[in-house]
Design an enzyme around this catalytic site. Structure first.
Site, PDB file in Angstrom:
ATOM      1  N   HIS A 157      37.360 107.563 -55.017  1.00  0.00           N
ATOM      2  CA  HIS A 157      38.636 106.905 -55.357  1.00  0.00           C
ATOM      3  C   HIS A 157      39.575 106.856 -54.149  1.00  0.00           C
ATOM      4  O   HIS A 157      40.794 106.809 -54.318  1.00  0.00           O
ATOM      5  CB  HIS A 157      39.346 107.608 -56.519  1.00  0.00           C
ATOM      6  N   SER A 278      49.166  92.888 -30.137  1.00  0.00           N
ATOM      7  CA  SER A 278      50.108  92.022 -30.835  1.00  0.00           C
ATOM      8  C   SER A 278      51.005  91.377 -29.797  1.00  0.00           C
ATOM      9  O   SER A 278      51.349  91.983 -28.788  1.00  0.00           O
ATOM     10  CB  SER A 278      50.937  92.868 -31.803  1.00  0.00           C
ATOM     11  N   LYS A 284      50.677  97.988 -30.599  1.00  0.00           N
ATOM     12  CA  LYS A 284      49.595  97.715 -31.549  1.00  0.00           C
ATOM     13  C   LYS A 284      48.218  97.661 -30.911  1.00  0.00           C
ATOM     14  O   LYS A 284      48.034  97.160 -29.808  1.00  0.00           O
ATOM     15  CB  LYS A 284      49.848  96.367 -32.236  1.00  0.00           C
ATOM     16  N   GLU A 291      38.224  93.277 -39.365  1.00  0.00           N
ATOM     17  CA  GLU A 291      38.844  92.438 -40.406  1.00  0.00           C
ATOM     18  C   GLU A 291      38.076  91.120 -40.572  1.00  0.00           C
ATOM     19  O   GLU A 291      37.900  90.623 -41.685  1.00  0.00           O
ATOM     20  CB  GLU A 291      40.301  92.150 -40.041  1.00  0.00           C
TER      21      GLU A 291
END
Ligand code: ARG
Length: 460
Positions: A157, A278, A284, A291
């Site tokens: 979970h 970024s 970043k 992704e």
């Protein structure tokens, strides 16, 4: 002008819109190698059985080789009016060698031709994909060996459950990939029958030798039923299904990389080569490749379902609907292959933050099960009671604001006087994972053993 290849009964050529909807050359041109190989095999066979003269066969074969050279060098002009790769190649052959070109299509149709070309193409893809899956497995096995003792939180979970080793986690993916590879190999084995010579749908009255062309093209045998030969698209469906399942596994690992590489987790660091920055936030480091792999499954799943929908309800044998098979399949297989390559690059460059993982592994009372097991083993408490006692220890630790190992022996005695200081041996995460030596368990010793077995299986 009516079509040069089939326009005998037509007074006019097609409308521009008809030509646009009908043409597949925009995407099937990539089948040129397979198309030419199929035609050469067919021409050689036609000569062997006495349908083509030696001279005609020689002219055809050398003409086809010239066409291949022209395409490879980018000198070939593809024509949309000629619809597809098959007619583009044949039409150029006619320009090059004249009349014998027209004899090549004896005892053959574009229906068996396209099925043959596409099978040859998918077979090559499957070979490449299987090799890519193995390369990724090897990278994960190396990581598993290097991190056999690295403790991390295991989750259910997405809540801390029990400590596991990072090596064990890597080997979980090696297992999944082994099944994926099996599915890809199964697809290849079932695919490998030659449709060539099934002709339009019914076979042919010419005395052709389909075994000869099958062998020349590396097929195990010719397909046994001409209707099935030209109607079957199972081979690409099965490939896309296997690709979908494997891509789903890649997306799960991608999601884990996204989570693990976040500043909040910081379990792993992706290399500069596999991170992006970024344009506004200088701090970043984004896991874009992970992704994108996570997202690219969309195309792969949808190619599979899109082709299932195209094929459902189609009567035998060929219908033009089936031309819609290639564009989605090419896109899906290209992106699947790219995903495997990107995952391999990301994982081989990945660095692991052992301290962060170990600290997180101890959080969330992750050794509670170890405490319960210890009560069963050392004090002979029934497991259900041990569960209850441990629950009280967790509550006590929570109240004290520490982990289970932060409780004193006095704290434990207050909960249950049978608890001795021996208990501290099982409360650390290292001891917890070391104790999980049951077959398939997470213990470092098990991981090392499995690494050896995988190396032997993969010959690595
Ligand atoms: N371009 C066609 C395809 O991809 C080739 C087969 C055409 N056959 C036909 N009878 N129109 O499926």
């Amino acid at each position: 002008m009516s079509n040069r290849m089939w326009g005998g009964r037509f007074a006019s050529g097609p409308d521009a819109i008809m030509e646009e909807i009908n043409a597949s050359i925009g995407f099937d041109k990539r089948l040129y190698t397979q198309d030419i190989a199929g035609s050469i095999a067919h021409a050689n066979m036609l000569e062997t059985v006495g349908i083509l003269t030696r001279d005609d066969k020689d002219a055809i074969v050398s003409g086809l080789e010239t066409v291949r050279g022209e395409i490879e060098r980018g000198e070939f002009t593809f024509s949309r009016a000629l619809e597809d790769i098959h007619m583009n190649v044949e039409s150029r052959l006619k320009e090059l060698i004249g009349e014998p070109a027209g004899r090549l299509h004896t005892a053959r149709s574009r229906n068996d031709q396209v099925a043959t070309d596409f099978k040859l193409y998918v077979r090559d893809c499957l070979d490449t994909l299987v090799a890519q899956v193995e390369t990724l497995q090897k990278v994960l096995i190396d990581k598993a060996e290097a991190e056999a003792e690295t403790v991390m939180p295991g989750f259910t979970h997405l809540q801390s459950a029990q400590p596991v080793t990072f090596g064990h986690h890597m080997l979980a993916y090696v297992e999944m990939l082994a099944r994926d590879k099996g599915r890809l190999l199964d697809a290849r084995a079932r695919l490998n029958e030659s449709p060539l010579g099934a002709a339009a749908l019914a076979g042919t009255s010419f005395p052709i030798d389909r075994h000869m062309t099958a062998e020349a093209l590396g097929f195990d045998r010719p397909t046994a039923n001409s209707l099935d030969a030209v109607s079957d698209r199972d081979f690409i469906l099965e490939t896309l299904s296997a690709a979908s399942i494997c891509a789903m596994h890649l997306s799960r690992l991608s999601e884990e990389l996204v989570i693990w590489s976040s500043a909040q987790f910081a379990f792993v660091r992706l290399s500069d080569k596999f991170s992006t920055g970024s344009s506004i936030m200088p701090q970043k480091r984004n896991p874009d490749a992970a992704e994108l792999i996570r997202a690219k499954v969309a195309r792969i799943f949808s190619a599979f379902s899109s082709l299932l929908i195209v094929m459902k309800g189609l009567p035998l044998a060929y219908s033009k609907d089936m031309q819609e098979d290639k564009e989605v399949a090419f896109d899906a297989l290209d992106n699947f292959s790219l995903s495997l390559a990107a995952m391999t690059g990301m994982m081989s460059d990945l660095t692991v933050n052992r301290e962060k993982m170990a600290a997180a592994a101890g959080a969330g009372f992750s050794t509670a099960t170890d405490l319960a097991d210890w009560l069963v083993r050392a004090v002979n408490v029934p497991f259900r009671d041990a569960h209850h006692i441990t629950g009280r220890a967790v509550a006590a630790a929570e109240a004290k604001g520490c982990g289970l190992e932060g409780l004193t022996i006095e704290d434990f005695k207050e909960i249950d006087e049978r608890i001795t200081s021996q208990v501290f041996k099982v409360l650390g995460v290292d001891n917890s994972v070391k104790s999980r030596t049951s077959f398939g368990g997470t213990a470092p010793a098990n991981v090392k053993e499995q690494v050896k077995l995988w190396r032997a299986r993969l010959g690595a």
